[in-house]
Design a protein around this motif. Structure first.
Motif, PDB file in Angstrom:
ATOM      1  N   SER A 249       1.589   4.590  -3.547  1.00 22.84           N
ATOM      2  CA  SER A 249       1.853   4.518  -4.984  1.00 22.84           C
ATOM      3  C   SER A 249       0.690   3.897  -5.769  1.00 22.84           C
ATOM      4  O   SER A 249       0.693   3.922  -6.999  1.00 22.84           O
ATOM      5  N   LEU A 250      -0.299   3.374  -5.071  1.00 29.05           N
ATOM      6  CA  LEU A 250      -1.449   2.755  -5.747  1.00 29.05           C
ATOM      7  C   LEU A 250      -2.431   3.798  -6.264  1.00 29.05           C
ATOM      8  O   LEU A 250      -2.629   4.836  -5.636  1.00 29.05           O
ATOM      9  N   PRO A 251      -3.090   3.485  -7.381  1.00 26.92           N
ATOM     10  CA  PRO A 251      -4.157   4.372  -7.849  1.00 26.92           C
ATOM     11  C   PRO A 251      -5.381   4.238  -6.924  1.00 26.92           C
ATOM     12  O   PRO A 251      -5.511   3.238  -6.207  1.00 26.92           O
ATOM     13  N   PRO A 252      -6.264   5.236  -6.908  1.00 21.83           N
ATOM     14  CA  PRO A 252      -7.403   5.244  -5.985  1.00 21.83           C
ATOM     15  C   PRO A 252      -8.275   3.987  -6.040  1.00 21.83           C
ATOM     16  O   PRO A 252      -8.720   3.495  -5.001  1.00 21.83           O
ATOM     17  N   ASP A 253      -8.510   3.436  -7.230  1.00 17.39           N
ATOM     18  CA  ASP A 253      -9.357   2.241  -7.308  1.00 17.39           C
ATOM     19  C   ASP A 253      -8.700   1.040  -6.631  1.00 17.39           C
ATOM     20  O   ASP A 253      -9.371   0.220  -6.015  1.00 17.39           O
ATOM     21  N   LYS A 254      -7.382   0.944  -6.712  1.00 20.90           N
ATOM     22  CA  LYS A 254      -6.667  -0.157  -6.051  1.00 20.90           C
ATOM     23  C   LYS A 254      -6.619   0.049  -4.533  1.00 20.90           C
ATOM     24  O   LYS A 254      -6.624  -0.912  -3.772  1.00 20.90           O
ATOM     25  N   ILE A 255      -6.598   1.285  -4.104  1.00 18.19           N
ATOM     26  CA  ILE A 255      -6.629   1.577  -2.670  1.00 18.19           C
ATOM     27  C   ILE A 255      -7.961   1.122  -2.077  1.00 18.19           C
ATOM     28  O   ILE A 255      -8.010   0.542  -0.996  1.00 18.19           O
TER      29      ILE A 255
END
Length: 101
Positions: free
Chosen positions: A17-23
């Protein structure tokens, strides 16, 4: 944070559920945790491996005599300190303040 029967699946769902930058941030953090864990294991292993070698170096009569001399010197200095009020005052005030007296 909820308690589930399958915490691994819940964690994967949260990651998805995280956006790519948070991943990317999470991946960096996980790499940090893994590296820190590996470094700890490496340090523990190196310590265990070196114990026998250091025991051979340090476990000798010369070092034992030196250790005894250090203990005797420390006891002597403690005795001198107990009797020397000037030295006690110097220790409490610091050199600069003591010199002003």
């Amino acid at each position: 944070m909820s308690i589930t029967q399958n915490p691994e699946a819940e964690l994967i769902d949260k990651i998805r559920s995280l956006p790519p930058d948070k991943i990317r941030v999470l991946e960096d953090f996980l790499d940090f945790l893994l590296t820190r864990s590996q470094a700890g294991l490496l340090l523990d292993s190196a310590t265990k491996l070196s114990e026998a070698a250091f025991a051979k170096i340090w476990d000798n009569r010369d070092d034992a005599e030196y250790g005894e001399q250090l203990e005797e010197s420390a006891a002597l200095y403690a005795e001198i300190y107990e009797e020397d009020t000037d030295l006690q005052e110097l220790t409490e005030l610091g050199l600069e303040e003591w010199l002003k007296l």
